[in-house]
Design a protein around this motif. Structure first.
Motif, PDB file in Angstrom:
ATOM      1  N   VAL A  17       0.843  -1.203   0.000  1.00 35.57           N
ATOM      2  CA  VAL A  17       0.000   0.000   0.000  1.00 35.57           C
ATOM      3  C   VAL A  17       0.879   1.255   0.000  1.00 35.57           C
ATOM      4  O   VAL A  17       0.529   2.271  -0.593  1.00 35.57           O
ATOM      5  CB  VAL A  17      -0.964  -0.027   1.209  1.00 35.57           C
ATOM      6  CG1 VAL A  17      -1.755   1.268   1.298  1.00 35.57           C
ATOM      7  CG2 VAL A  17      -1.909  -1.216   1.096  1.00 35.57           C
ATOM      8  N   GLU A  18       2.043   1.158   0.629  1.00 31.30           N
ATOM      9  CA  GLU A  18       2.942   2.319   0.705  1.00 31.30           C
ATOM     10  C   GLU A  18       3.778   2.526  -0.563  1.00 31.30           C
ATOM     11  O   GLU A  18       4.510   3.502  -0.659  1.00 31.30           O
ATOM     12  CB  GLU A  18       3.918   2.142   1.882  1.00 31.30           C
ATOM     13  CG  GLU A  18       3.293   2.269   3.242  1.00 31.30           C
ATOM     14  CD  GLU A  18       4.324   2.083   4.351  1.00 31.30           C
ATOM     15  OE1 GLU A  18       5.489   1.752   4.027  1.00 31.30           O
ATOM     16  OE2 GLU A  18       3.971   2.261   5.517  1.00 31.30           O
TER      17      GLU A  18
ATOM     18  N   PHE B 240      -3.878  -7.249   8.979  1.00 30.87           N
ATOM     19  CA  PHE B 240      -3.151  -8.004   7.943  1.00 30.87           C
ATOM     20  C   PHE B 240      -1.951  -7.225   7.410  1.00 30.87           C
ATOM     21  O   PHE B 240      -1.380  -7.598   6.395  1.00 30.87           O
ATOM     22  CB  PHE B 240      -4.085  -8.350   6.782  1.00 30.87           C
ATOM     23  CG  PHE B 240      -5.078  -9.422   7.108  1.00 30.87           C
ATOM     24  CD1 PHE B 240      -4.772 -10.760   6.899  1.00 30.87           C
ATOM     25  CD2 PHE B 240      -6.319  -9.099   7.647  1.00 30.87           C
ATOM     26  CE1 PHE B 240      -5.680 -11.757   7.204  1.00 30.87           C
ATOM     27  CE2 PHE B 240      -7.235 -10.085   7.956  1.00 30.87           C
ATOM     28  CZ  PHE B 240      -6.917 -11.415   7.741  1.00 30.87           C
ATOM     29  N   GLU B 241      -1.571  -6.146   8.098  1.00 33.02           N
ATOM     30  CA  GLU B 241      -0.530  -5.254   7.589  1.00 33.02           C
ATOM     31  C   GLU B 241       0.759  -5.969   7.252  1.00 33.02           C
ATOM     32  O   GLU B 241       1.436  -5.639   6.290  1.00 33.02           O
ATOM     33  CB  GLU B 241      -0.217  -4.148   8.611  1.00 33.02           C
ATOM     34  CG  GLU B 241      -1.284  -3.093   8.760  1.00 33.02           C
ATOM     35  CD  GLU B 241      -2.389  -3.508   9.726  1.00 33.02           C
ATOM     36  OE1 GLU B 241      -2.381  -4.680  10.176  1.00 33.02           O
ATOM     37  OE2 GLU B 241      -3.252  -2.667  10.034  1.00 33.02           O
ATOM     38  N   HIS B 242       1.132  -6.950   8.066  1.00 34.45           N
ATOM     39  CA  HIS B 242       2.463  -7.535   7.911  1.00 34.45           C
ATOM     40  C   HIS B 242       2.433  -8.921   7.281  1.00 34.45           C
ATOM     41  O   HIS B 242       3.355  -9.714   7.436  1.00 34.45           O
ATOM     42  CB  HIS B 242       3.163  -7.552   9.266  1.00 34.45           C
ATOM     43  CG  HIS B 242       3.206  -6.171   9.876  1.00 34.45           C
ATOM     44  ND1 HIS B 242       3.860  -5.129   9.255  1.00 34.45           N
ATOM     45  CD2 HIS B 242       2.620  -5.670  10.975  1.00 34.45           C
ATOM     46  CE1 HIS B 242       3.691  -4.030   9.987  1.00 34.45           C
ATOM     47  NE2 HIS B 242       2.936  -4.323  11.029  1.00 34.45           N
ATOM     48  N   VAL B 243       1.351  -9.163   6.552  1.00 37.25           N
ATOM     49  CA  VAL B 243       1.186 -10.456   5.905  1.00 37.25           C
ATOM     50  C   VAL B 243       1.636 -10.330   4.447  1.00 37.25           C
ATOM     51  O   VAL B 243       1.465  -9.288   3.821  1.00 37.25           O
ATOM     52  CB  VAL B 243      -0.304 -10.857   6.001  1.00 37.25           C
ATOM     53  CG1 VAL B 243      -0.649 -11.956   5.047  1.00 37.25           C
ATOM     54  CG2 VAL B 243      -0.646 -11.246   7.429  1.00 37.25           C
ATOM     55  N   TYR B 244       2.246 -11.388   3.917  1.00 37.00           N
ATOM     56  CA  TYR B 244       2.629 -11.385   2.503  1.00 37.00           C
ATOM     57  C   TYR B 244       1.446 -11.820   1.631  1.00 37.00           C
ATOM     58  O   TYR B 244       0.614 -12.607   2.074  1.00 37.00           O
ATOM     59  CB  TYR B 244       3.810 -12.333   2.264  1.00 37.00           C
ATOM     60  CG  TYR B 244       5.124 -11.792   2.761  1.00 37.00           C
ATOM     61  CD1 TYR B 244       5.694 -10.681   2.156  1.00 37.00           C
ATOM     62  CD2 TYR B 244       5.785 -12.371   3.828  1.00 37.00           C
ATOM     63  CE1 TYR B 244       6.891 -10.164   2.610  1.00 37.00           C
ATOM     64  CE2 TYR B 244       6.991 -11.869   4.301  1.00 37.00           C
ATOM     65  CZ  TYR B 244       7.534 -10.761   3.679  1.00 37.00           C
ATOM     66  OH  TYR B 244       8.719 -10.248   4.126  1.00 37.00           O
TER      67      TYR B 244
ATOM     68  N   VAL C  77      -6.486  -5.059  -1.234  1.00 39.87           N
ATOM     69  CA  VAL C  77      -5.191  -4.397  -1.022  1.00 39.87           C
ATOM     70  C   VAL C  77      -4.832  -3.572  -2.261  1.00 39.87           C
ATOM     71  O   VAL C  77      -4.332  -2.448  -2.150  1.00 39.87           O
ATOM     72  CB  VAL C  77      -4.078  -5.426  -0.727  1.00 39.87           C
ATOM     73  CG1 VAL C  77      -2.731  -4.720  -0.569  1.00 39.87           C
ATOM     74  CG2 VAL C  77      -4.398  -6.227   0.524  1.00 39.87           C
ATOM     75  N   ALA C  78      -5.123  -4.137  -3.441  1.00 42.12           N
ATOM     76  CA  ALA C  78      -4.801  -3.407  -4.676  1.00 42.12           C
ATOM     77  C   ALA C  78      -5.576  -2.092  -4.737  1.00 42.12           C
ATOM     78  O   ALA C  78      -5.052  -1.060  -5.181  1.00 42.12           O
ATOM     79  CB  ALA C  78      -5.116  -4.275  -5.893  1.00 42.12           C
ATOM     80  N   ILE C  79      -6.833  -2.120  -4.277  1.00 45.30           N
ATOM     81  CA  ILE C  79      -7.634  -0.888  -4.247  1.00 45.30           C
ATOM     82  C   ILE C  79      -7.033   0.097  -3.242  1.00 45.30           C
ATOM     83  O   ILE C  79      -6.857   1.281  -3.537  1.00 45.30           O
ATOM     84  CB  ILE C  79      -9.103  -1.207  -3.891  1.00 45.30           C
ATOM     85  CG1 ILE C  79      -9.758  -2.009  -5.026  1.00 45.30           C
ATOM     86  CG2 ILE C  79      -9.879   0.080  -3.626  1.00 45.30           C
ATOM     87  CD1 ILE C  79     -11.121  -2.591  -4.663  1.00 45.30           C
ATOM     88  N   ALA C  80      -6.674  -0.412  -2.063  1.00 45.64           N
ATOM     89  CA  ALA C  80      -6.069   0.446  -1.036  1.00 45.64           C
ATOM     90  C   ALA C  80      -4.764   1.049  -1.558  1.00 45.64           C
ATOM     91  O   ALA C  80      -4.485   2.228  -1.346  1.00 45.64           O
ATOM     92  CB  ALA C  80      -5.803  -0.367   0.231  1.00 45.64           C
TER      93      ALA C  80
ATOM     94  N   HIS D 128      -4.828   3.934   7.227  1.00 42.32           N
ATOM     95  CA  HIS D 128      -6.163   4.429   6.909  1.00 42.32           C
ATOM     96  C   HIS D 128      -6.824   3.572   5.829  1.00 42.32           C
ATOM     97  O   HIS D 128      -7.939   3.082   6.004  1.00 42.32           O
ATOM     98  CB  HIS D 128      -6.084   5.889   6.457  1.00 42.32           C
ATOM     99  CG  HIS D 128      -7.386   6.421   5.941  1.00 42.32           C
ATOM    100  ND1 HIS D 128      -8.452   6.701   6.770  1.00 42.32           N
ATOM    101  CD2 HIS D 128      -7.813   6.691   4.683  1.00 42.32           C
ATOM    102  CE1 HIS D 128      -9.472   7.136   6.043  1.00 42.32           C
ATOM    103  NE2 HIS D 128      -9.111   7.136   4.768  1.00 42.32           N
ATOM    104  N   TYR D 129      -6.108   3.371   4.710  1.00 40.45           N
ATOM    105  CA  TYR D 129      -6.735   2.656   3.597  1.00 40.45           C
ATOM    106  C   TYR D 129      -6.845   1.156   3.849  1.00 40.45           C
ATOM    107  O   TYR D 129      -7.789   0.523   3.389  1.00 40.45           O
ATOM    108  CB  TYR D 129      -6.015   2.964   2.279  1.00 40.45           C
ATOM    109  CG  TYR D 129      -6.348   4.349   1.788  1.00 40.45           C
ATOM    110  CD1 TYR D 129      -7.597   4.613   1.247  1.00 40.45           C
ATOM    111  CD2 TYR D 129      -5.449   5.392   1.918  1.00 40.45           C
ATOM    112  CE1 TYR D 129      -7.935   5.883   0.836  1.00 40.45           C
ATOM    113  CE2 TYR D 129      -5.767   6.671   1.505  1.00 40.45           C
ATOM    114  CZ  TYR D 129      -7.024   6.915   0.961  1.00 40.45           C
ATOM    115  OH  TYR D 129      -7.364   8.172   0.560  1.00 40.45           O
ATOM    116  N   ILE D 130      -5.887   0.614   4.580  1.00 39.66           N
ATOM    117  CA  ILE D 130      -6.000  -0.811   4.921  1.00 39.66           C
ATOM    118  C   ILE D 130      -7.241  -1.011   5.791  1.00 39.66           C
ATOM    119  O   ILE D 130      -7.994  -1.977   5.617  1.00 39.66           O
ATOM    120  CB  ILE D 130      -4.716  -1.311   5.628  1.00 39.66           C
ATOM    121  CG1 ILE D 130      -3.552  -1.324   4.637  1.00 39.66           C
ATOM    122  CG2 ILE D 130      -4.928  -2.707   6.193  1.00 39.66           C
ATOM    123  CD1 ILE D 130      -2.196  -1.566   5.276  1.00 39.66           C
ATOM    124  N   GLY D 131      -7.484  -0.064   6.682  1.00 41.60           N
ATOM    125  CA  GLY D 131      -8.690  -0.114   7.503  1.00 41.60           C
ATOM    126  C   GLY D 131      -9.950   0.023   6.647  1.00 41.60           C
ATOM    127  O   GLY D 131     -10.926  -0.707   6.828  1.00 41.60           O
TER     128      GLY D 131
END
Lengths: 263, 266
Positions: free
Chosen positions: B98-99, B128-132, B144-147, B118-121
């Motif tokens: 996302v970054e 799920f921030e640290h998941v591959y 995730v692609a949208i975020a 913000h967008y992941i939320g």
């Protein structure tokens, strides 16, 4: 229809293990039978305990370690040189058609030249010291790596590049931040596979031009009909290959935890 | 602002057999700032090509794309895109994916983390921030692609059948989620799909395309109020629109079939 021979279907784990064990058992058993029964003379097929004793002898007088060290050194240097050049060049080749156009005519031809046929030439040019063996391994692995890695870079999905552009990436960033990491699992696999080939080329080179190394040890053992030592040499090479394979598998899991192949 | 103008876009290309194919012909329309526009058509009508032209990933044979009056000359961060194929970078965690765009622009780590969170939320993937990506389902990957596209704060969001590879249930949930996120982010969207229901449920305006060569056949204003709910899918107004668009698409699909049958096509 759950049969053990249904195409591509899983079989129960115990069945799998039993089958594998039977194969190993049959091979060992066959060896034991042929050797101990005297059906084949021990000059040609040594018994397992002869091989073990030979290994102990060679380990005790230190020569085994000298040979192993010499072989490992040559494989390591030749393989490392080849990899350091082939990985970046292969990525460029699979990424830029221009680079491919420049390199392809060379690799397409050299790849099919038998390395063994080049050994006499290398001896004339480089001599019979370790440089020749390193050169054999280099030539044997470099061109294969180059082509395999170019193919991997070529198959990094186009959409990954496109999405990077739409996120604001320039060409350089697309190469460094997308193409290069995208090739890493494939590069790792290529290195693992070609390291195995490097070992086979090593023995070839040592049979012809060496005064130490496992291939040399095998050759001199043949001259004295020390079949047990030949067996030691072959088994040690197999073992070293297996170990390097495991190291690469472990490295893959450790360095590329995100890779689908990392398990 | 995100006013998108397509000005007489045409696309011709040569096939391997040397035939000239006109994929798109004189595509002209304008999407207002914060409007949700949908292109719907049969497969092969060139709707994805339109998105690639707008994204700047392909140069048109003729015509221009304008964003707020400025001509587009190549890809850029002002036009974010979500693809049908899964395009997360497998080597980056959800957060780092996302970054990605922010990192390219050299945003400071705390800022990146704030925007990403913000967008992941927003897409419901907190935790799920640290998941591959390899551990995510298809629907999660597309969220995730949208975020990732939104975190880059583009003027226009281009979506090329983003839910095309998902199962029907996930698909309709994703539509609702997209509308929620779109309402918050207030972006112009150009969305491509072959799913008529999806098109009408999402869009303010739906452009129905002809079969090859792709042209805009009909422009349909969707009068359903916002926020849209799934109940509307069975309303008379919705069903009426659906019937109309289905009729149009069917005609085009048949035309395509006939064209394939006759050897002198194109």
């Amino acid at each position: 229809m759950a049969g053990w021979l249904s195409p591509k279907d899983a079989i129960p784990r115990p069945v799998y293990l039993t089958a594998s064990t039977l194969t190993v058992g049959a091979l060992l058993g066959g060896w034991l039978l042929l050797a101990y029964s005297g059906f084949v003379r021990t000059e040609f097929l040594p018994t397992p305990n002869q091989v073990a004793l030979a290994a102990v002898d060679l380990a005790k007088d230190g020569s085994l370690w000298t040979h192993i060290a010499a072989s490992c050194f040559v494989v390591f240097v030749g393989f490392a040189l080849a990899s350091v050049l082939a990985v970046p060049l292969g990525i460029l080749m699979g990424t830029f058609q221009l680079v491919e156009a420049v390199i392809e005519p060379v690799t397409g031809f050299v790849r099919y030249l038998p390395v063994s046929a080049m050994i006499p030439l290398l001896i004339l040019w480089v001599g019979i010291d370790y440089e020749t063996r390193v050169a054999v391994i280099f030539i044997g692995t470099f061109f294969q790596q180059l082509v395999m890695i170019a193919d991997i870079a070529h198959h990094v999905p186009r959409d990954l590049l496109d999405v990077s552009y739409t996120l604001g990436a320039g060409r350089r960033q697309v190469v460094s931040r997308v193409l290069v990491p995208g090739t890493l699992p494939g590069v790792m696999d290529t290195l693992r596979i070609t390291l195995g080939w490097a070992w086979t080329y090593l023995v070839l080179a040592e049979l012809v031009a060496a005064n130490k190394g496992l291939g040399y040890m095998i050759l001199t053992s043949m001259r004295g009909l020390f079949t047990d030592r030949i067996f030691v040499g072959i088994l040690v090479i197999g073992l070293l290959g297996l170990i390097s394979d495991l190291i690469f598998k472990y490295l893959h899991r450790w360095l590329l935890p995100w890779s689908p192949k990392a398990g | 602002m995100g006013r998108l103008t397509l000005d007489r876009l045409s696309m011709r290309f040569r096939t391997r057999r040397g035939e000239n194919v006109t994929a798109l012909q004189d595509i002209s329309f304008e999407i207002k700032d914060r409007e949700f526009a949908v292109l719907v058509g049969t497969s092969g009508c060139g709707k994805s090509t339109i998105l690639r032209l707008v994204a700047g990933l392909l140069p048109p044979t003729a015509g221009r794309v304008l964003l707020d009056g400025r001509a587009v000359s190549g890809p850029g961060a002002d036009r974010g895109m979500v693809f049908q194929s899964y395009t997360l970078f497998p080597w980056l965690t959800v957060q780092r994916n996302v970054e990605f765009g922010l990192r390219l622009r050299g945003a400071a780590a705390p800022d990146r983390a704030r925007v990403a969170a913000h967008y992941i939320g927003q897409v419901g993937l907190a935790g799920f921030e640290h998941v591959y990506p390899k551990e995510l389902s298809g629907g999660m990957m597309q969220r995730v692609a949208i975020a990732r596209a939104l975190a880059n704060d583009p003027e226009v969001l281009l979506m090329d059948e983003p839910f095309g590879a998902l199962d029907a249930q996930t698909r309709s949930l994703m539509g609702e989620l997209l509308l929620r996120v779109w309402g918050e982010a207030a972006k112009t969207v150009l969305f491509v799909t072959h799913d008529i229901e999806e098109a009408l449920f999402l869009g303010d305006r739906v452009f129905v395309m002809t079969a090859r060569p792709g042209r805009i056949r009909e422009e349909i204003q969707v009068p359903l109020p916002r926020p849209r709910t799934v109940d509307m899918l069975t309303s008379d107004a919705f069903v009426g629109l659906k019937r109309q668009v289905m009729g149009l698409i069917r005609e085009e699909a048949l035309r395509m079939l006939d064209a394939r049958r006759s050897p002198e096509a194109e």
